[in-house]
Design a protein around this motif. Structure first.
Motif, PDB file in Angstrom:
ATOM      1  N   PRO B 192       0.829  -1.210   0.000  1.00 24.26           N
ATOM      2  CA  PRO B 192       0.000   0.000   0.000  1.00 24.26           C
ATOM      3  C   PRO B 192       0.865   1.263   0.000  1.00 24.26           C
ATOM      4  O   PRO B 192       1.967   1.267   0.542  1.00 24.26           O
ATOM      5  CB  PRO B 192      -0.791  -0.106   1.322  1.00 24.26           C
ATOM      6  N   SER B 193       0.387   2.326  -0.645  1.00 21.52           N
ATOM      7  CA  SER B 193       1.151   3.573  -0.664  1.00 21.52           C
ATOM      8  C   SER B 193       0.985   4.278   0.671  1.00 21.52           C
ATOM      9  O   SER B 193      -0.006   4.071   1.346  1.00 21.52           O
ATOM     10  CB  SER B 193       0.651   4.531  -1.748  1.00 21.52           C
ATOM     11  N   PRO B 194       1.905   5.187   1.045  1.00 16.87           N
ATOM     12  CA  PRO B 194       3.140   5.480   0.325  1.00 16.87           C
ATOM     13  C   PRO B 194       4.167   4.365   0.479  1.00 16.87           C
ATOM     14  O   PRO B 194       4.228   3.704   1.503  1.00 16.87           O
ATOM     15  CB  PRO B 194       3.638   6.763   1.012  1.00 16.87           C
ATOM     16  N   LYS B 195       4.949   4.123  -0.563  1.00 19.34           N
ATOM     17  CA  LYS B 195       5.891   3.025  -0.518  1.00 19.34           C
ATOM     18  C   LYS B 195       7.251   3.447  -1.067  1.00 19.34           C
ATOM     19  O   LYS B 195       7.355   4.406  -1.832  1.00 19.34           O
ATOM     20  CB  LYS B 195       5.368   1.827  -1.298  1.00 19.34           C
ATOM     21  N   VAL B 196       8.275   2.680  -0.679  1.00 16.49           N
ATOM     22  CA  VAL B 196       9.633   2.919  -1.170  1.00 16.49           C
ATOM     23  C   VAL B 196      10.187   1.634  -1.753  1.00 16.49           C
ATOM     24  O   VAL B 196       9.706   0.542  -1.464  1.00 16.49           O
ATOM     25  CB  VAL B 196      10.594   3.388  -0.041  1.00 16.49           C
ATOM     26  N   VAL B 197      11.192   1.773  -2.615  1.00 14.15           N
ATOM     27  CA  VAL B 197      11.895   0.605  -3.139  1.00 14.15           C
ATOM     28  C   VAL B 197      13.377   0.813  -2.866  1.00 14.15           C
ATOM     29  O   VAL B 197      13.929   1.870  -3.143  1.00 14.15           O
ATOM     30  CB  VAL B 197      11.683   0.437  -4.654  1.00 14.15           C
ATOM     31  N   PRO B 225      10.271   1.806  -9.672  1.00 14.71           N
ATOM     32  CA  PRO B 225      11.028   3.023  -9.349  1.00 14.71           C
ATOM     33  C   PRO B 225      11.798   2.849  -8.042  1.00 14.71           C
ATOM     34  O   PRO B 225      11.226   2.416  -7.052  1.00 14.71           O
ATOM     35  CB  PRO B 225       9.930   4.086  -9.173  1.00 14.71           C
ATOM     36  N   VAL B 226      13.093   3.164  -8.044  1.00 15.42           N
ATOM     37  CA  VAL B 226      13.934   2.885  -6.890  1.00 15.42           C
ATOM     38  C   VAL B 226      14.208   4.173  -6.116  1.00 15.42           C
ATOM     39  O   VAL B 226      14.540   5.194  -6.703  1.00 15.42           O
ATOM     40  CB  VAL B 226      15.265   2.244  -7.342  1.00 15.42           C
TER      41      VAL B 226
END
Lengths: 499, 261, 326
Positions: B192-197, B225-226
């Motif tokens: 689920p957003s917000p998310k990071v990679v 997207p990283v």
């Protein structure tokens, strides 16, 4: 009279022309006879022989005699499968079918191995991963549980399909191939500047095991030997790798049953062993240490003394941490009689390494096919007879002890001299098979050189390739909630299988 | 049970005090490489050629090293003129942008914290789902070790979780094989957003030793997207920890680690 | 307004206040358990207040619904949170005077069961095999845990002789009840046995070692968490708070129901504050006990869970015999 398989030794380069080319029946009979007399198949793979033909090479290993035997045959579209009579070759034959499109006729379980594009034509398509004819059990209350590829925490991907009745597992099918990166295809034509990096990362936690096998292969092809000091350092690094991984496994097994004391101590101790490897070469996993002709880093006396001190402390701590496991009834209740593999299954399917030694089969390439320092310094082979999770854990604990003693002995008595020697040119048209006892089990590299001494084929067999079937069989009749425990007790390499 | 407590007293090990203290690293560790442009006035071709992943190049007469492709093998240190490239034991390597990883002799722009809304939401509680997309198990092992008592990731509010739906981001290792591409995409979509990679290791950033293989997709950036790049092969656990802490804003964007909270 | 009505209103307000305070304290209690476990492993561990940060963050995240989910999936977090909050209001904690309506543990236990019922259904609702596995296991645990809980509570309630009305079991803290709980009465064998049996039930119901591993990442071994794998965002926050509150409610029954020493006997603010302090101390002690137990033994194979709960039933039965005989 059909020619006999070519007898050779570990890491001995022989002319490819000397490997007998047998007919259909002769090839079959030779292998089955050898297996019935106590040999096993270490490698069975294909290599294009021109004019649309494929040459199958087989490497037979005899642990008792410490000798290898090589034989081959030519096939075109199909050949008679040996899997029904010699179950240990089942995965090799499936691999040949997937890589070259040559069908092993009569194979009872012909399914994809890695879902990879064939090695035959560039750009050929692979079958879609995960889409296979999974074995199903039909019934009123039977249900199917599918796990993966993304599963259970920080671990490589694999797909596991359980046929269950409540909590009981009737059958487990394991489907891998998610880590396939095309290593074997890329190794052909080498060695070049990337080769050693492929070798070091094809199974990233067995860096030293594969690197030593590779460098021994190159040294055999060049007809040279690494200096004695380099052999000692290679031995130390190999055993440190074993120590680190076994410690990690024991901690993980404790973690999987919720036993926190040992889990946390072993977590830290594994780091200590990895840091010892890093003290030698800068990389916790031994990257950059083992190179053709020797090793790239030396261990000078001050460093050696420091390592001995760290080793002694760590060995004391690991003894204490694992001792707790055997003395806690709730842990033993989970370990004993879980995930049992019988000795008979082990011998029929040709398991190697810890999984085999836990079934009472004393198979260890350091003893049976010694290379490097193991020709002079023996490491005792540890076995246990019950074949369950406890056996695999206990064998690891025993091996930790003997590895610790070996490393200490080597550090105290490092031979003088250089650590790296320049290698002469590799011989052309040779075949060499190298077996090294990695921490999971037997690593097998088979190299064929062309007329310029470059690799025309480089086959890698990680110990996991033999043992994944063991995990699938160990789960039969077990509780599904014991799967993580059984999986961890084998701790096989996904990427070593997938290459 | 008595034995358990006696053993605990004997084992007595403390969690590392990082980031309040500098970590103890092996002296031979190949950390941040430093480029001395002057040493490369001429005759650098052999050294550039020796790099297995072509991480070295010459641009506008200056030597460039792409940390995202670098395997930290030290080959260039041996083949280039003495001192042109020198690997230091500095473990701080993480960056927020791919282009920041290309060194030309300037200081590495270390990763800064997440911005604005992301920082407010994720700055004190970050749950990560790890996805191995073809990794060799070394990066995975070094991520795993962060949860052990020496590094103790939990004390920073960072946790590895089982379900992507419980996660705030994914930690990718491996060059993203063809066979794992779909799984990676689906896992990313399930967070689920917000998310990071976060891409850990040379393989996840660029493909590592497998750059150019048709069986892989050249790292995570080609699929998702990283937000954070952590170079290494594999990166030392301290490097990974340093990167994660910088992302959460617990270390300021200075060379010397200064703890914010 | 008559005195008794005023008293009732005041009681109701206190109960409501208790509910809010206990739900707010629940994450801190679990934080304490985690911290003690970490220290026992010689690590620093997550901060005490980490659960608050996690829950706060979850409220600001997106909620993703799996496609096969029905209204049950959305309702379950709300129902489980609501029932857990009401249970927290009604559970004997700092006082259990009739005026507040507190002390009826049967209501408390079955409110929690209602919440659990919805979560079990939600685990099945998402149509994932892990959810189904977790739901069936959780249901199995509850089947075996319930008789043990009821029997041990009945032993204690009968001993308190607080009600002649056999339709309810009340642990209301009348003077007689408190008197029975002071000095040697506190260490009476029947009380200790009954408390032990109930404590084992608490470990099972709150998914602690040896019945479940709250820190596990292995889906195939999960019992409770497996049902929650599909939740995200605010729903996950609610259902997490609900299970934390449930843990606190059950522990408060142990603390104040089985060992009613220091419980307030009147609604005076001073008495309530003192009782509050005693209550917090008891909870902290129980938290440390749980952490020690979790750190010393392994998690059992799931099929052995009924055996352990059977032993607990035996202990409860012994408590009954001990009470009747002495």
């Amino acid at each position: 009279m059909s020619p006999a398989p070519l007898e050779t030794r570990n890491a001995q380069a022989v002319p490819i022309a000397d490997v007998p080319d047998l007919g259909d029946e002769e090839f079959r009979d030779a292998i089955l006879t050898a297996v019935s007399l106590g040999s096993r198949v270490s490698a069975l793979f294909g290599h294009p022989a021109g004019e649309g033909k494929l040459r199958l090479f087989c490497v037979l290993a005899n642990d008792e005699l410490g000798s290898l035997a090589l034989l081959s045959r030519q096939v075109e579209r199909r050949f008679m499968s040996l899997a029904n009579d010699c179950p240990g070759v089942h995965l090799f034959e499936r691999e040949i079918f997937e890589q070259w499109g040559v069908e092993p006729h009569g194979h009872p379980w012909l399914k994809p191995v890695r879902f990879q594009p064939p090695l035959v034509a560039a750009g050929a398509r692979a079958s879609q991963i995960g889409v296979a004819n999974f074995f199903r059990v039909e019934g009123e209350e039977v249900h199917e549980v599918a796990v993966g590829p993304v599963h259970a925490g920080v671990i490589e991907p694999g797909h596991f399909r359980f046929q269950c009745h409540g909590e009981d597992v009737f059958h487990l099918e394991i489907s891998l191939g998610y880590q396939h990166r095309g290593v074997e295809r890329a190794l052909a034509g080498g060695p070049d500047k990337r080769t050693i990096h492929y070798i070091e990362t094809l199974a990233g936690d067995t860096t030293i095991g594969h690197a030593v096998a590779h460098c021994e292969t190159l040294e055999a092809l060049a007809g040279a030997e690494a200096p004695a000091r380099a052999h000692a350092i290679r031995g130390i690094a190999l055993e440190l790798e074993r120590l680190a991984n076994h410690t990690g496994d024991l901690g993980a097994l404790a973690n999987d049953v919720g036993y926190l004391p040992t889990a946390s101590y072993c977590g830290r101790l594994r780091g200590d062993f990895l840091n010892m490897t890093a003290a030698i070469c800068g990389s916790r996993f031994g990257r950059g240490l083992v190179r053709p002709g020797g090793v790239a880093f030396d261990v000078e006396p001050a460093r050696s003394a420091e390592l001995q001190g760290r080793l002694a402390r760590a060995m004391r701590d690991i003894r204490g941490a694992t001792g707790l496991l055997w003395e806690t009834p709730s842990v033993m209740a989970r370990f004993e009689e879980t995930g049992t593999v019988t000795r008979e299954t082990c011998e029929k399917l040709g398991f190697v390494g810890v999984a085999a030694r836990a079934c009472g089969v004393g198979r260890d390439a350091r003893q049976d096919f010694p290379l490097g320092m193991f020709r002079f310094s023996q490491v005792p082979v540890m076995t246990w007879h019950t074949g369950d999770v406890f056996a695999r854990a206990f064998v690891r604990a025993l091996e930790v002890e003997s590895s610790g003693k070996f490393i200490d002995g080597q550090l105290k008595a490092l031979p003088a001299g250089p650590v790296l020697a320049a290698l002469p040119e590799r011989a052309p048209d040779r075949i060499v098979a190298t077996l090294v006892e990695g921490w999971r089990g037997e690593v097998c590299h088979v190299a064929l050189t062309d007329e310029r001494g470059r690799f025309s084929r480089y086959k890698v067999v990680d110990p996991s390739f033999h043992n994944w079937t063991g995990l699938a069989l160990a789960l039969r009749g077990q509780q599904i909630s014991d799967f993580p425990l059984c999986n961890k007790s084998f701790n096989l390499s996904y990427c070593g299988h997938d290459l | 049970m008595l034995k358990v407590f006696l053993e605990r007293l004997r084992q007595g090990y403390r969690t590392s005090a990082y980031p309040l203290e500098e970590p103890k690293l092996p002296d031979r560790l190949r950390g941040l490489p430093v480029i001395d442009q002057a040493k490369c006035a001429s005759g650098c071709e052999a050294g550039i050629e020796s790099c297995p992943t072509s991480a070295l190049g010459m641009k506008d007469g200056k030597l460039e090293l792409d940390l995202g492709r670098c395997l930290f093998c030290g080959e260039c240190e041996r083949t280039l003129p003495d001192g042109a490239v020198r690997f230091t034991p500095d473990h701080k390597l993480s960056a927020r942008r791919r282009e920041d990883l290309v060194l030309r002799g300037q200081e590495l722009a270390l990763a800064g914290a997440l911005e604005g809304e992301m920082h407010r939401v994720l700055g004190r509680s970050l749950k990560l789902r790890q996805v191995s997309a073809g990794g060799c198990n070394a990066c995975e092992a070094d991520v795993n070790v962060l949860t052990t008592i020496v590094f103790d990731l939990g004390r920073f509010g960072i946790q590895i979780v089982a379900s992507p739906r419980h996660a705030d981001g994914i930690l990718v290792t491996g060059p993203v094989t063809e066979n794992m591409k779909l799984a990676l995409e689906k896992t990313y979509a399930a967070v689920p957003s917000p998310k990071v990679v976060i891409a850990v290791g040379a393989c996840a950033i660029s493909g590592g030793p497998y750059i150019g293989h048709p069986e892989v997709h050249g790292g995570a950036p080609s699929v998702v997207p990283v937000d954070l790049f952590i170079p290494g092969c594999p990166p030392h656990p301290m490097t990974i920890l340093d990167g994660l802490l910088r992302l959460m804003g617990k270390i300021e964007r200075k060379r010397a680690a200064e703890v914010v909270e | 307004m008559s005195d008794s009505t005023l008293e009732s209103v005041r009681g109701a307000l206190i109960a409501a206040l208790q509910g809010i305070v206990l739900v707010a304290l629940a994450p801190l209690l679990n934080g304490l358990i985690r911290k003690v476990k970490a220290r026992l492993q010689r690590r620093i561990g997550p901060p005490l207040l980490q659960h608050y940060r996690d829950v706060a963050k979850l409220f600001r995240k997106e909620s993703i619904r799996p496609s096969p989910a029905s209204w049950i999936f959305d309702a379950a977090p709300i129902v489980s949170f609501a029932t857990a909050s009401v249970a927290a209001a009604l559970t004997p904690a700092i006082c259990a005077l009739p005026a507040t309506g507190q002390g009826d543990v049967v209501t408390v236990i079955y409110l929690l069961a209602l919440g659990r019922f919805f979560v079990i259904l939600a685990g099945l609702d998402a149509a994932s095999s892990f959810g189904g596995l977790g739901s069936s296991r959780d249901a199995a645990v509850s089947v075996f845990a319930e008789p043990v809980a009821m029997l041990s509570l009945a032993v204690v309630a009968a001993a308190l002789r607080t009600t002649t009305d056999v339709s309810g079991i009340s642990l209301a803290s009348t003077d007689a009840a408190v008197a029975s709980g002071t000095s040697l009465g506190l260490l009476a064998p029947w009380r200790l046995l009954a408390a032990l049996a109930f404590f084992i039930v608490v470990l099972a119901e709150c998914a602690r070692v040896p019945f479940d591993n709250p820190a596990t990442h292995l889906e195939l071994t999960m019992v409770h968490e497996a049902m929650l794998l599909e939740y995200s965002g605010p729903s996950l926050a609610l259902v997490t708070l609900a299970s934390l509150a449930k843990q606190l409610v059950l522990l408060s029954i142990v603390a104040s129901g089985f060992f009613p020493v220091g419980v307030a006997t009147s609604l005076q603010p001073a008495a309530l504050l003192v009782a509050g302090a005693v209550f917090v101390a008891k909870l902290a002690g129980l938290a440390v006990l749980i952490a020690i137990v979790e750190s010393a033994i392994a998690k059992v194979r799931f099929l052995r869970v009924p055996d352990y709960l059977g032993v607990a039933f035996g202990i409860a039965l012994l408590a009954y015999v001990a009470r009747e005989a002495f």
